[in-house]
Write an enzyme that holds these catalytic residues in place. Sequence first.
Site, mmCIF file in Angstrom:
data_model
loop_
_atom_site.group_PDB
_atom_site.id
_atom_site.type_symbol
_atom_site.label_atom_id
_atom_site.label_comp_id
_atom_site.label_asym_id
_atom_site.label_seq_id
_atom_site.Cartn_x
_atom_site.Cartn_y
_atom_site.Cartn_z
ATOM 1 N N CYS A 119 0.829 -1.207 0.000
ATOM 2 C CA CYS A 119 0.000 0.000 0.000
ATOM 3 C C CYS A 119 0.864 1.258 0.000
ATOM 4 C CB CYS A 119 -0.937 -0.008 1.196
ATOM 5 S SG CYS A 119 -0.108 -0.130 2.809
ATOM 6 N N HIS A 288 -2.115 1.648 7.558
ATOM 7 C CA HIS A 288 -2.363 1.540 6.124
ATOM 8 C C HIS A 288 -2.018 2.865 5.442
ATOM 9 C CE1 HIS A 288 -4.045 0.040 2.462
ATOM 10 N NE2 HIS A 288 -5.156 0.755 2.490
ATOM 11 N N ASN A 308 -8.040 4.322 -2.274
ATOM 12 C CA ASN A 308 -7.435 3.117 -1.710
ATOM 13 C C ASN A 308 -6.798 2.289 -2.834
ATOM 14 O OD1 ASN A 308 -6.706 1.215 0.182
ATOM 15 N ND2 ASN A 308 -8.788 0.739 0.845
#
Length: 342
Positions: A119, A288, A308
Site C-alpha cells: 500500500c 495503512h 485506496n
Amino acid sequence: MARIIYLISVILLGAYLTEQLERANFLSHDYIDKINSVAKTWKAGANFDPNTPKEVILGLLGSRRIRIANDKNICSLLKTNDPSYRWYNRIHKKFDARKHWRRCKTIGAIRDQGNCGACWAFSTTGAFADRLCVATKGKYNQLMSAEELTFCCHTCGFGCYGGDPLQAWIHFKNHGVVSGGNYNTTDGCQPYQIAPCHHCQSGVGSCESHQVEKNHKCSKKCYGNKNINFRSDHSKTKNAYYLAFESIQKDVQTYGPVEASFDVYDDFLHYKSGVYSKTKNAKFLAAHSVKLIGWGVEHGVDYWLMVNSWGKEWGHKGLFKIRRGTNECGIDNSTTGGVPLI
C-alpha cells in the site's frame, strides 16, 4: 500417553475454535449489522468474503506511518510553509483533485495491490505521478512503477511486508522511479507483476486462493514497454517531507495529491459510504497507506477524500471518506509528499 494426546487435541481444538470465532466476528454479516447500528456518519457493507483468513487482511496493511518522536532527522523533514502557498491562500471548502486537474487521469485511477502489503508503494507512486502531471500541465500523464519501488527501495522497508512512505519520497529524491502500469499490461517501463485478487468471493480468483506474495528480485531493465530506456525513464523529486495538519490543504491545492497513512481498525474493512470514523469497540489491526485527493463537508462532517489500493470492489468504488480535523485514526498528522523535479 493417551492422556497427553488428549490434552494436545483439546488445546488444538480450542485454538482452532478461537481462530474461527475471531474470523467470524471479524468479517461476519452480524458484525456489519452491529457497526450499522452504532455508526452515525457512515454505512458498512460486505467488502470481504467472511471466510477470508485474518493473515490475508493483515497482509494488505503495510505502512509505517509517521509518529512524532525525538528523531531529529525525521523532525527536520516537517513542512509547515512554502513560498508557493501564497497563490493559494484561499482554501476551497470542497476540493476534488480529479475535477481540478481533469487532464490528469492518474488521479482517479483505482489500483489493486493484490496479496501484497505494498500500500505504501501505491500511495506514494500514485501521488508522485499525479504531481508530475500537474507540474508538466498534463505532458506526463501515466502511472509510476509500484513494482520498482516495492522491490528496489531497500531503505523503504520490506517490500510486500510493509514500508515507510516518507522513505519512499526520500528514495524518489535520491534515485527516482520509472513509469509502470497495472498487472498484465505493457504500460510503462515496469508494470506491476502481482495479480489482483477478488476480496468479495471465495474459491478460484479470491485473495484466499492466492498465496501471500513473496518479494520479487529488483529488476534493472524495462520489461513492459521495452522501447523505454530504463535509466532515462527515472523521475525525481526536489525534496521529501511530511506535512503539518495546517499545511495539507495548501500543499494539495498547490502541487497535487499526497500520501496519507492511518491506523486501521477492523470496522474500516467494511466501509461502503459516508464519512468514516472508528466505532467504539473496533479493534486495531495495523497501519495503512492511501492517497489523499481532496476534502469536503458531508451532513456537517468535515472529511478527507481518499483513494485506496484494494480494487474497485472495495468501499465506494475504491474510494472512501474519513473524518477530517479530529485526527481520526491518526490521519491528520501522517501525510507525506515531495515536489517533482522538472
